[in-house]
Design an enzyme around this catalytic site. Structure first.
Site, mmCIF file in Angstrom:
data_model
loop_
_atom_site.group_PDB
_atom_site.id
_atom_site.type_symbol
_atom_site.label_atom_id
_atom_site.label_comp_id
_atom_site.label_asym_id
_atom_site.label_seq_id
_atom_site.Cartn_x
_atom_site.Cartn_y
_atom_site.Cartn_z
ATOM 1 N N HIS A 6 1.127 -4.751 -9.959
ATOM 2 C CA HIS A 6 1.371 -4.272 -8.599
ATOM 3 C C HIS A 6 0.362 -4.864 -7.619
ATOM 4 O O HIS A 6 -0.705 -4.298 -7.376
ATOM 5 C CB HIS A 6 1.295 -2.740 -8.576
ATOM 6 C CG HIS A 6 1.753 -2.107 -7.293
ATOM 7 N ND1 HIS A 6 1.871 -0.751 -7.135
ATOM 8 C CD2 HIS A 6 2.130 -2.639 -6.104
ATOM 9 C CE1 HIS A 6 2.282 -0.476 -5.904
ATOM 10 N NE2 HIS A 6 2.437 -1.603 -5.256
ATOM 11 N N HIS A 8 0.334 -6.909 -3.654
ATOM 12 C CA HIS A 8 1.095 -7.376 -2.485
ATOM 13 C C HIS A 8 0.266 -8.406 -1.733
ATOM 14 O O HIS A 8 -0.976 -8.331 -1.701
ATOM 15 C CB HIS A 8 1.404 -6.207 -1.541
ATOM 16 C CG HIS A 8 2.221 -5.119 -2.148
ATOM 17 N ND1 HIS A 8 3.518 -5.308 -2.567
ATOM 18 C CD2 HIS A 8 1.931 -3.806 -2.408
ATOM 19 C CE1 HIS A 8 3.985 -4.162 -3.042
ATOM 20 N NE2 HIS A 8 3.046 -3.243 -2.974
ATOM 21 N N ALA A 72 4.388 -4.648 1.223
ATOM 22 C CA ALA A 72 5.469 -3.659 1.206
ATOM 23 C C ALA A 72 5.650 -2.988 2.563
ATOM 24 O O ALA A 72 6.772 -2.788 3.027
ATOM 25 C CB ALA A 72 5.195 -2.614 0.126
ATOM 26 N N SER A 73 4.547 -2.654 3.204
ATOM 27 C CA SER A 73 4.674 -1.923 4.466
ATOM 28 C C SER A 73 5.284 -2.788 5.559
ATOM 29 O O SER A 73 5.797 -2.276 6.549
ATOM 30 C CB SER A 73 3.307 -1.400 4.922
ATOM 31 O OG SER A 73 2.435 -2.480 5.199
ATOM 32 N N HIS A 178 10.017 0.904 -4.237
ATOM 33 C CA HIS A 178 8.915 0.831 -3.270
ATOM 34 C C HIS A 178 9.449 0.917 -1.844
ATOM 35 O O HIS A 178 10.120 0.015 -1.365
ATOM 36 C CB HIS A 178 8.127 -0.473 -3.457
ATOM 37 C CG HIS A 178 6.693 -0.364 -3.028
ATOM 38 N ND1 HIS A 178 6.310 0.123 -1.795
ATOM 39 C CD2 HIS A 178 5.541 -0.649 -3.680
ATOM 40 C CE1 HIS A 178 4.988 0.114 -1.725
ATOM 41 N NE2 HIS A 178 4.501 -0.333 -2.853
ATOM 42 N N HIS A 223 2.323 3.769 -7.823
ATOM 43 C CA HIS A 223 1.381 4.815 -7.435
ATOM 44 C C HIS A 223 1.361 5.921 -8.483
ATOM 45 O O HIS A 223 1.454 7.111 -8.180
ATOM 46 C CB HIS A 223 1.738 5.370 -6.043
ATOM 47 C CG HIS A 223 2.178 4.296 -5.091
ATOM 48 N ND1 HIS A 223 3.473 4.137 -4.692
ATOM 49 C CD2 HIS A 223 1.489 3.262 -4.536
ATOM 50 C CE1 HIS A 223 3.561 3.074 -3.905
ATOM 51 N NE2 HIS A 223 2.383 2.517 -3.795
ATOM 52 N N GLU A 284 -2.455 -2.189 -7.069
ATOM 53 C CA GLU A 284 -2.036 -2.208 -5.657
ATOM 54 C C GLU A 284 -3.046 -3.008 -4.825
ATOM 55 O O GLU A 284 -3.159 -2.806 -3.625
ATOM 56 C CB GLU A 284 -1.927 -0.762 -5.142
ATOM 57 C CG GLU A 284 -0.947 -0.508 -4.017
ATOM 58 C CD GLU A 284 -1.001 0.956 -3.549
ATOM 59 O OE1 GLU A 284 -1.565 1.790 -4.268
ATOM 60 O OE2 GLU A 284 -0.477 1.259 -2.457
ATOM 61 N N ARG A 290 -9.003 0.420 0.679
ATOM 62 C CA ARG A 290 -9.802 -0.801 0.577
ATOM 63 C C ARG A 290 -11.294 -0.568 0.425
ATOM 64 O O ARG A 290 -12.062 -1.500 0.290
ATOM 65 C CB ARG A 290 -9.547 -1.668 1.809
ATOM 66 C CG ARG A 290 -8.057 -1.929 1.975
ATOM 67 C CD ARG A 290 -7.756 -3.145 2.777
ATOM 68 N NE ARG A 290 -6.308 -3.357 2.791
ATOM 69 C CZ ARG A 290 -5.717 -4.423 3.291
ATOM 70 N NH1 ARG A 290 -6.444 -5.376 3.837
ATOM 71 N NH2 ARG A 290 -4.403 -4.545 3.253
#
Lengths: 337, 337
Positions: A6, A8, A72-73, A178, A223, A284, A290
């Protein structure tokens, strides 16, 4: 080998956003802002964006390969129409392909789909085929709520999704469930919408016979499975009350959780209750959180550390979670690796 | 004394549903089905409905008092208009009042509110006052989504809700954040909608300054806080990234979780990560999960057993969770008890 299922491309060079901004401006005023033909990003920009982020973290944390997909966002399927989604998805996927070509040992691609509210997901088949057959991708991210927090699509167990599932089965690729950003002010994207979607999808799977119709269809619920492992007793009880199969049986060949849970007690719970054959290492990274945890001095999303700290995992268990399950769920990884 | 903060009258005698059926029939055809003036239930029917359910379970499990409210899934604020909701809420609350009068040692009331989609929650003030001042209730259930799964109301931190909060503060009563049934096919009520709402509410609280405006406003987030304790690291990290207060500080005087988590590993996690001063014993009995766990031989929702099994809780910790926190969050309990 340690495979992170996972990741991105949250650090993509600004040329990607420039394209997107132009695309969205065109939505408001088609006359004045034509979409630029290309995403203008150099290979050096790509290298720079990764060397100081994902690749640096891979090296520091001791992981090898990241199953890598567009941010993803930013999918934002609720913006524009299916044409906008397709144009955007193709640019994003092509960029992931360039990443995988530049660093074939470090990244393997998973695609964004051109979903759009009210448009049957069969419109995504062509892009899935392109990404898998032409670009060598190994899976896709499937958004159960293209409306971005209004939840207007049918449940994932509805026949509405079946044509797309047929193609997933034919290509032998899984989907990570997702969602993208939320345009509903009730739902913070990474703090509520993401987690709610995970929980929602699991309960949909629990209440229907989807996997009788598609015995080899595979979903990764990211998640850490949302709220599900924490409420494993509730779900076992609900399944029993509703005369559904036991959870172990329900998930066995079809439903998998990643390890994107950012503290040791959560990871311990996940590994205690969910069968280890259904847990895939994931972080992720670089993603929702972060910072560095002041309680540990390490990044919240350095999930490998939590797994390393669980003493009762055997070496074989670790191989299963870090590598074996990813190879099983994303079998196209095994081609040439 | 052991106080269960989360019980619903899910076993109400059929006279209540008879009233509701007539009320709903009238919605379809006002001419033919006038609402009966009263809910026709005898005291013996009430006694019978409790003696073989909640009271039996209280005795078997060794709990003393249940903070008791109308059946949450039947609130159905999305049905009809505010007048329908008011009529229904009053009947349900009056029935809870009768329960509390019949068994004053065993039950203390919490009210259903006459919420309705699009209607500002100030319309609920009068019924809250009636229940607290006239009926002796100690709190309310507040539905963050009166639309039943479409999430059309503003977030709980919006000023839309402030007039109602002012009354809660004045009366010194907390609200349990509790949705009702779902009319969105994506969300199974007790398996997804309930849990998602818990997670959603917490993230709303995390991202706003509601408790600066209302320092003594108190919410109980049920079902163990949805996904929140499992993702405590994620929420700590998100709060830190967003420059919000640390979670312990955020929740301290304002946000509390119950223990409606139906397996020992989940309860252990909850107690490990959430400050014990913010955890209230609850079972949701008789509620979402009614069966016996074949792995333990005991009811899934016998949450006292899980707490009893956590060896590292001190006697003082147990008193805090079983009694002290409930008296703190619902101070009106202390009147005459």
């Amino acid at each position: 080998m340690i495979i992170d299922c996972h990741g991105h491309y949250t650090t993509a060079p600004k040329g990607l956003q420039t394209f997107r901004d132009a695309q969205l401006a065109r939505l408001d005023d088609p006359a004045r802002a034509p979409v630029p033909g290309d995403v203008r990003i150099t290979d050096d920009e790509i290298r720079d964006s990764l060397e100081k982020a994902q690749l640096k973290l891979q090296r520091e944390r001791g992981t090898d390969v990241t199953i890598f997909s567009p941010r993803a966002s930013a999918m934002a399927h609720h913006v524009g129409d299916a044409g906008v989604s397709l144009d955007w998805a193709r640019r994003c996927n092509d960029l992931i392909h360039r990443v995988c070509n530049l660093y074939p040992d470090n990244f393997v691609g998973v695609c964004q789909l051109p979903q759009s509210p009210g448009v049957p997901p069969s419109n995504c088949i062509e892009e899935l085929e392109r990404c898998v057959n032409d670009l060598g991708f190994v899976g896709c991210n499937l958004n159960p709520d293209p409306s971005g927090g209004h939840w207007t699509a049918p449940p994932l167990t509805d026949r509405y999704w079946y044509p797309f599932y047929e193609k997933m089965v034919e290509l032998d690729v899984p989907a990570m469930v997702h969602v993208s950003s939320s345009c509903n002010p009730n739902f913070h994207a990474t703090g509520a919408h993401y987690i709610n979607a995970d929980t929602t999808a699991f309960m949909q799977f629990l209440t229907a016979d989807l996997f009788k119709d598609f015995p080899s269809l595979r979903f990764v619920i990211p998640h850490g499975g949302g709220a599900v492992p924490y409420h494993w007793g509730r779900y076992r009880g609900l399944a029993q009350d509703m005369k559904r199969p036991p959870l172990d049986e329900l998930v066995r060949d079809n439903v998998f959780f990643d390890t994107c849970v950012y503290h040791l007690p959560g990871i311990e719970l996940l590994l205690k209750v969910v069968p280890l054959d259904n847990v895939l290492f994931g972080s992720e990274m670089v993603g929702a959180v972060r910072g560095i945890d002041p309680e540990t001095g390490h990044y919240f999303d350095d999930t490998k550390r939590y797994l390393d700290a669980v003493e009762w995992l055997s070496d074989s268990d670790r191989r299963t979670i870090f590598e074996g399950n990813a190879r099983k769920v994303y079998p196209r990884i095994n081609r040439g690796r």
